[in-house]
Design an enzyme around this catalytic site. Structure first.
Site, PDB file in Angstrom:
ATOM      1  CG  HIS A 101      -0.198   0.176   2.525  1.00  0.00           C
ATOM      2  ND1 HIS A 101       0.517  -0.849   3.100  1.00  0.00           N
ATOM      3  CD2 HIS A 101      -0.063   1.242   3.365  1.00  0.00           C
ATOM      4  CE1 HIS A 101       1.050  -0.440   4.235  1.00  0.00           C
ATOM      5  NE2 HIS A 101       0.726   0.829   4.422  1.00  0.00           N
ATOM      6  CG  ASP A 103       1.554   5.191   4.732  1.00  0.00           C
ATOM      7  OD1 ASP A 103       1.027   4.068   4.913  1.00  0.00           O
ATOM      8  OD2 ASP A 103       2.699   5.483   5.120  1.00  0.00           O
ATOM      9  CG  HIS A 259       4.961   1.151   3.040  1.00  0.00           C
ATOM     10  ND1 HIS A 259       4.357   2.285   2.512  1.00  0.00           N
ATOM     11  CD2 HIS A 259       4.398   0.985   4.262  1.00  0.00           C
ATOM     12  CE1 HIS A 259       3.499   2.770   3.376  1.00  0.00           C
ATOM     13  NE2 HIS A 259       3.487   1.992   4.448  1.00  0.00           N
ATOM     14  NE  ARG A 274       1.481   5.384  10.172  1.00  0.00           N
ATOM     15  CZ  ARG A 274       0.745   5.232   9.061  1.00  0.00           C
ATOM     16  NH1 ARG A 274       1.171   4.468   8.086  1.00  0.00           N
ATOM     17  NH2 ARG A 274      -0.420   5.808   8.941  1.00  0.00           N
TER      18      ARG A 274
HETATM   19  C1  SIN Z   1       3.055   1.196   7.809  1.00  0.00           C
HETATM   20  O1  SIN Z   1       2.485   0.605   6.909  1.00  0.00           O
HETATM   21  O2  SIN Z   1       3.047   2.407   7.882  1.00  0.00           O
HETATM   22  C2  SIN Z   1       3.789   0.410   8.863  1.00  0.00           C
HETATM   23  C3  SIN Z   1       5.044  -0.190   8.329  1.00  0.00           C
HETATM   24  C4  SIN Z   1       5.739  -1.026   9.350  1.00  0.00           C
HETATM   25  O3  SIN Z   1       5.291  -1.127  10.505  1.00  0.00           O
HETATM   26  O4  SIN Z   1       6.787  -1.602   9.016  1.00  0.00           O
END
Ligand code: SIN
Length: 284
Positions: A101, A103, A259, A274
């Protein structure tokens, strides 16, 4: 671009670089910040090791790139609503971000940059993968580029965060807390091929988590083309994989990447902090 104040070590030929010579616990000079910013745009995702970052420090650094967002569905921390504590305790199965995906493409002005800080890292597993949607675009045939240019895709959180399918998220059964909001239902439109506002380079801007269909087509008509793009754009040639350590930082450019958070460490705890940084403009 040259980077005079930092060391930049690329991880692959198309995506990812480790940056050394930066202490993120201190305020970076304008020149050093610009070098980090350039390295991020050039490499799409950059990594820093051994950084001591408080929640306030993480927000302060994020603010130099733009405006930290408060997520409309995933709850932030009490003290800092812009910071999401991505916690998966040992034994919990559900994993945030597992599935390719980009973000928040269901926002009208999607997230431009995400910064993730590793606090507790499993001894094995829990890596993250990033794919370059720019390298994938470049590798398409001219015929396919022509077909895709000018198409518009419809994005929404209605599948990924649909309470009918993911009720346990809203019932507080995960460590991450979710709140239902109208943002779940909204559909937004973005160009399927996006031009990066800084580099001017084109990339494929669809992802299997939030893209519903191609505008003007039915879901069934869109599905084969989207499936092809998802599979093509996440080929190993286009991705890098990061092995986290405590105090590692990853910053990625959502304008040209997808990612995937690996969910392969159920017996261990993983805890990350995050923040996402909002875009000022709609994608073009
Ligand atoms: C995310 O998708 O923002 C999280 C990525 C992760 O926890 O490695």
């Amino acid at each position: 671009m040259g980077h005079n104040t930092i060391e930049v070590q690329p991880l692959t030929s198309c995506i990812g670089a480790e940056i050394a010579g930066v202490d993120l616990s201190k305020t970076l000079s304008d020149e050093q910040f610009q070098d980090v910013h350039d390295a991020l745009v050039d490499n799409h995702v950059v990594f820093f090791r051994n950084q001591e970052i408080t929640p306030e420090g993480q927000l302060e650094f994020a603010r130099r790139f733009g405006t930290p967002e408060v997520h409309p569905i995933v709850e932030g921390s009490n003290a800092h609503p812009e910071l999401i504590e991505v916690l998966k305790p040992a034994g919990e199965g559900a994993s945030f971000g597992t599935g390719w995906h980009t973000d928040n493409t269901f926002f009208e002005k999607p997230t431009i940059i995400t910064m993730l800080y590793g606090i507790d890292i499993p001894p094995v597993g829990g890596d993250t993968l990033w794919a370059s949607m720019e390298a994938a675009y470049d590798a398409l045939s001219d015929g396919m580029k022509e077909l895709l240019d000018g198409l518009v895709a419809v994005h929404s959180a209605s599948v990924a965060f649909d309470p009918r399918h993911t009720r346990d998220k809203y019932e507080g059964k995960h460590s991450l807390k979710y709140k239902y909001s109208e943002a779940v239902e909204v559909e937004v439109e973005h160009p399927l091929i996006r031009t990066h506002e800084i580099s001017g380079r084109k990339s494929i801007f669809v992802n299997p988590m939030f893209t519903l269909r191609i505008k003007g087509m039915t879901d069934a008509e869109s599905a084969p083309l989207l499936k092809y793009l998802y599979e093509f754009s996440t080929k190993p040639e286009f991705f890098c994989r990061f092995r986290w350590q405590e105090k590692s930082v990853a910053m990625w450019d959502n304008r040209c990447t997808q990612h995937y958070a690996m969910n392969d460490y159920v017996q261990y705890r993983r805890f990350m902090r995050r923040v996402t940084i909002g875009g000022d403009t709609r994608p073009v």
